[in-house]
Design an enzyme around this catalytic site. Structure first.
Site, short mmCIF file in Angstrom:
data_model
loop_
_atom_site.label_atom_id
_atom_site.label_comp_id
_atom_site.label_asym_id
_atom_site.label_seq_id
_atom_site.Cartn_x
_atom_site.Cartn_y
_atom_site.Cartn_z
N ARG A 28 4.21 -8.99 -4.34
CA ARG A 28 3.94 -8.74 -2.66
C ARG A 28 5.13 -9.23 -2.11
O ARG A 28 5.29 -9.69 -0.83
CB ARG A 28 2.84 -9.54 -2.19
CG ARG A 28 1.29 -9.10 -2.66
CD ARG A 28 0.84 -7.82 -2.23
NE ARG A 28 -0.27 -7.42 -2.63
CZ ARG A 28 -1.31 -7.43 -1.74
NH1 ARG A 28 -1.38 -8.03 -0.60
NH2 ARG A 28 -2.54 -7.07 -2.31
N ARG A 32 3.80 -9.14 4.66
CA ARG A 32 3.92 -9.61 6.10
C ARG A 32 4.56 -11.00 6.38
O ARG A 32 4.59 -11.20 7.51
CB ARG A 32 2.38 -9.80 6.43
CG ARG A 32 1.86 -8.46 6.65
CD ARG A 32 0.14 -8.74 6.56
NE ARG A 32 -0.43 -9.14 5.24
CZ ARG A 32 -1.77 -9.33 5.06
NH1 ARG A 32 -2.62 -9.41 6.02
NH2 ARG A 32 -2.05 -9.65 3.70
N ARG A 41 6.27 -1.76 10.07
CA ARG A 41 4.89 -1.47 9.79
C ARG A 41 4.38 -1.18 11.48
O ARG A 41 3.81 -0.25 11.63
CB ARG A 41 4.07 -2.69 9.62
CG ARG A 41 2.65 -2.45 9.26
CD ARG A 41 1.84 -3.61 9.11
NE ARG A 41 0.70 -3.61 10.04
CZ ARG A 41 -0.41 -4.01 9.97
NH1 ARG A 41 -0.72 -4.48 8.68
NH2 ARG A 41 -1.40 -4.07 10.68
N ASP A 78 -0.01 0.82 -2.53
CA ASP A 78 -1.28 -0.03 -2.50
C ASP A 78 -2.07 0.58 -3.67
O ASP A 78 -1.84 1.83 -4.03
CB ASP A 78 -2.07 -0.14 -1.46
CG ASP A 78 -2.93 -1.28 -1.35
OD1 ASP A 78 -2.54 -2.36 -1.01
OD2 ASP A 78 -4.03 -0.97 -2.02
N TYR A 154 -13.59 -2.32 -5.53
CA TYR A 154 -13.44 -1.79 -4.14
C TYR A 154 -14.29 -0.70 -3.73
O TYR A 154 -14.80 -0.38 -2.66
CB TYR A 154 -12.07 -1.56 -3.74
CG TYR A 154 -11.12 -2.91 -3.56
CD1 TYR A 154 -11.06 -3.67 -2.68
CD2 TYR A 154 -10.34 -3.40 -4.64
CE1 TYR A 154 -10.32 -4.84 -2.36
CE2 TYR A 154 -9.49 -4.40 -4.60
CZ TYR A 154 -9.44 -5.44 -3.57
OH TYR A 154 -9.08 -6.49 -3.57
O1 1CP Z 1 4.54 -6.30 -3.92
C1 1CP Z 1 4.90 -5.42 -3.37
O2 1CP Z 1 5.67 -5.66 -2.50
C2 1CP Z 1 4.44 -3.94 -3.24
C3 1CP Z 1 3.57 -3.61 -2.27
C4 1CP Z 1 1.98 -3.86 -2.82
C5 1CP Z 1 1.12 -4.18 -3.98
C6 1CP Z 1 1.77 -4.29 -5.66
C7 1CP Z 1 0.89 -4.16 -1.76
C8 1CP Z 1 1.18 -4.09 -0.27
N1 1CP Z 1 -0.52 -3.93 -2.26
C9 1CP Z 1 -0.17 -4.14 -3.74
C10 1CP Z 1 -1.05 -4.04 -4.74
C11 1CP Z 1 -2.79 -4.64 -4.22
N2 1CP Z 1 -3.15 -4.31 -3.35
C12 1CP Z 1 -3.28 -5.42 -5.13
C13 1CP Z 1 -3.05 -5.94 -6.47
C14 1CP Z 1 -2.38 -7.22 -6.29
C15 1CP Z 1 -2.99 -8.40 -5.76
O3 1CP Z 1 -3.71 -8.98 -6.44
O4 1CP Z 1 -2.33 -9.02 -4.77
C16 1CP Z 1 -4.74 -5.47 -4.51
C17 1CP Z 1 -5.86 -6.33 -4.83
C18 1CP Z 1 -4.53 -4.65 -3.30
C19 1CP Z 1 -5.61 -4.64 -2.30
C20 1CP Z 1 -5.17 -4.83 -0.84
N3 1CP Z 1 -4.41 -4.13 -0.28
C21 1CP Z 1 -5.47 -6.04 -0.36
C22 1CP Z 1 -6.10 -7.23 -0.76
C23 1CP Z 1 -7.51 -7.34 -0.37
C24 1CP Z 1 -8.43 -8.31 -0.84
O5 1CP Z 1 -9.33 -8.05 -1.51
O6 1CP Z 1 -8.14 -9.44 -0.49
C25 1CP Z 1 -4.97 -6.10 0.94
C26 1CP Z 1 -4.70 -6.95 2.08
C27 1CP Z 1 -4.14 -4.73 1.05
C28 1CP Z 1 -3.22 -4.16 2.15
C29 1CP Z 1 -1.81 -4.59 1.58
N4 1CP Z 1 -1.14 -3.83 0.57
C30 1CP Z 1 0.18 -4.16 0.66
C31 1CP Z 1 0.43 -4.90 1.81
C32 1CP Z 1 1.64 -5.59 2.00
C33 1CP Z 1 -0.85 -5.17 2.52
C34 1CP Z 1 -1.01 -5.93 3.81
C35 1CP Z 1 -1.17 -4.95 4.64
C36 1CP Z 1 -0.48 -5.30 6.16
O7 1CP Z 1 0.49 -5.08 6.30
O8 1CP Z 1 -1.46 -5.77 7.11
#
Ligand code: 1CP
Length: 355
Positions: A28, A32, A41, A78, A154
């Site tokens: 990640r 943020r 964003r 994502d 999900y």
């Molecule tokens: O790593 C990076 O920089 C690339 C971007 C990336 C990746 C690899 C994002 C951007 N998401 C992911 C993978 C992802 N998404 C996973 C697997 C990795 C992990 O376990 O952390 C999962 C479970 C998600 C699902 C998801 N998307 C969540 C988690 C929800 C939960 O169950 O807690 C969230 C918050 C998102 C949105 C998201 N995806 C990425 C970002 C930066 C965000 C935040 C969105 C925002 O800007 O508000």
């Protein structure tokens, strides 16, 4: 497929070849905690628009690399783009995370699901092509997907929910239905990874974020076989066979040997097990990635350095370790602390690579 580099320290490390220091990237890393991410964003209007606009996705992919000398880029996207392309209607609710307008829970809906047409995910491939152009071979680009089990959690629940009770109930009451869903997801993941590799991804990572909520036997039934199938398919396909695969099951320390036997090239390790213990169990079979606790980045520079030293010492001498966190970086981390982390890994890892 674009030309692939083979001699970057990240790729050499995955092959256990000698390197000058331990490579580092951060799960990640585009996100943020970076003010420039929040600005882009805001310009995009929403998280989904950001994902679906290749120029902006490219911009945020590169932001952490402008700030920090990291050893890999990971494409900004994502895991939930696949279910979105399957028609579930993804949105990102402030404070609640991802939400699907159309969760899948019954036979008719699940029977209708198909592998998305790659054109539906063209925005991901276009972003990958742009990033590869901009990187110009400086560091490798990682593509990724969620595991079938994690995606299904999900899709069935419709949102992020502690314990994901609806899929757990489906697993017990309607196992055949669940496996029908997992099967189509495994095909969709393989297809998406193939297209990411065609577009220029040089490493791919499978995120099994919710594998750890399965009890031992259930992991062997509901998550591992589908991951195994995806990896076998990638390793037997001429276009993807040479691309290293990283497999990360959060909470997966109980199954490290089995995870390493899937044919993946590197195992992601969370903080629940030491790298020394993981290395002793896996040996030379795969490289290891991890495993600093993300909360460490909320402490002080001195503590961060001390914990980095501990993680490096735990892995010990030689190649085969890619430094990372044990899970994603959190939005409250001060960006300066990431500078401390990266500098500490650069400096403190060198003695482990002098033969
Ligand atoms: O790593 C990076 O920089 C690339 C971007 C990336 C990746 C690899 C994002 C951007 N998401 C992911 C993978 C992802 N998404 C996973 C697997 C990795 C992990 O376990 O952390 C999962 C479970 C998600 C699902 C998801 N998307 C969540 C988690 C929800 C939960 O169950 O807690 C969230 C918050 C998102 C949105 C998201 N995806 C990425 C970002 C930066 C965000 C935040 C969105 C925002 O800007 O508000």
């Amino acid at each position: 497929m674009q030309n692939m580099q083979t001699d970057h320290r990240l790729l050499k490390t995955i092959r256990h070849e000698p390197v000058d220091r331990t490579p580092i990237w951060i799960m990640r890393q585009a996100g943020r905690y970076l003010p420039e991410y929040r600005a882009t964003r805001a310009k995009a209007g929403s998280f989904i628009n950001l994902c679906k606009t290749p120029e902006l996705a490219c911009e945020v992919t590169l932001q952490p690399l402008i700030r920090y000398p990291l050893d890999a880029a990971i494409i900004f996207s994502d895991i939930l783009t696949i279910p979105d392309a399957m028609g579930l209607g993804l949105s990102m609710q402030e404070g609640q995370g991802p939400v699907f307008a159309h969760p899948v829970r019954d036979d008719r809906t699940i029977a209708r699901l198909t592998v998305p047409d790659p054109a539906q995910l063209n925005y991901v491939y276009a972003a990958i092509r742009l990033v590869r152009q901009e990187l110009a071979g400086k560091v490798p680009l990682i593509g990724f997907c969620g595991s079938p089990w994690t995606l299904a959690a999900y899709m069935v629940e419709g949102k992020s929910q502690p314990g994901f009770p609806i899929i757990q109930k489906m697993r017990q009451d309607q196992p055949a239905l669940l496996h029908q869903l997992l099967k189509v997801l495994a095909q969709a993941v393989t297809a998406h990874l193939l297209e990411q590799i065609r577009a220029g991804a040089e490493v791919v990572m499978l995120f099994d974020t919710w594998g750890g909520m399965l009890a031992g036997e259930d992991y062997m039934l509901c998550s591992l076989p589908y991951l195994q199938q995806i990896i076998t398919d990638l390793k037997t396909h001429a276009e993807t066979a040479a691309v290293p695969v990283i497999l990360f099951t959060k909470g997966g320390h109980g199954w490290l040997e089995e995870i390493a036997m899937t044919g993946c090239d590197m195992v992601g390790v969370d903080w629940e097990i030491s790298l020394a213990a993981a290395r002793a169990r896996i040996g030379q079979r795969t490289a290891l990635q991890g495993n600093l606790h993300p909360a460490c980045l909320l402490t002080t520079p001195a503590t961060i350095r001390a914990e980095v030293a501990q993680v490096l010492a735990s892995y010990g001498q030689g190649s085969g370790h890619v430094f990372n966190l044990g899970h994603g970086i959190t939005p409250d981390v001060p960006p300066d602390h990431v500078t401390v982390l990266v500098e500490a890994v650069h400096e403190l890892s060198q003695p482990y690579h002098q033969c």
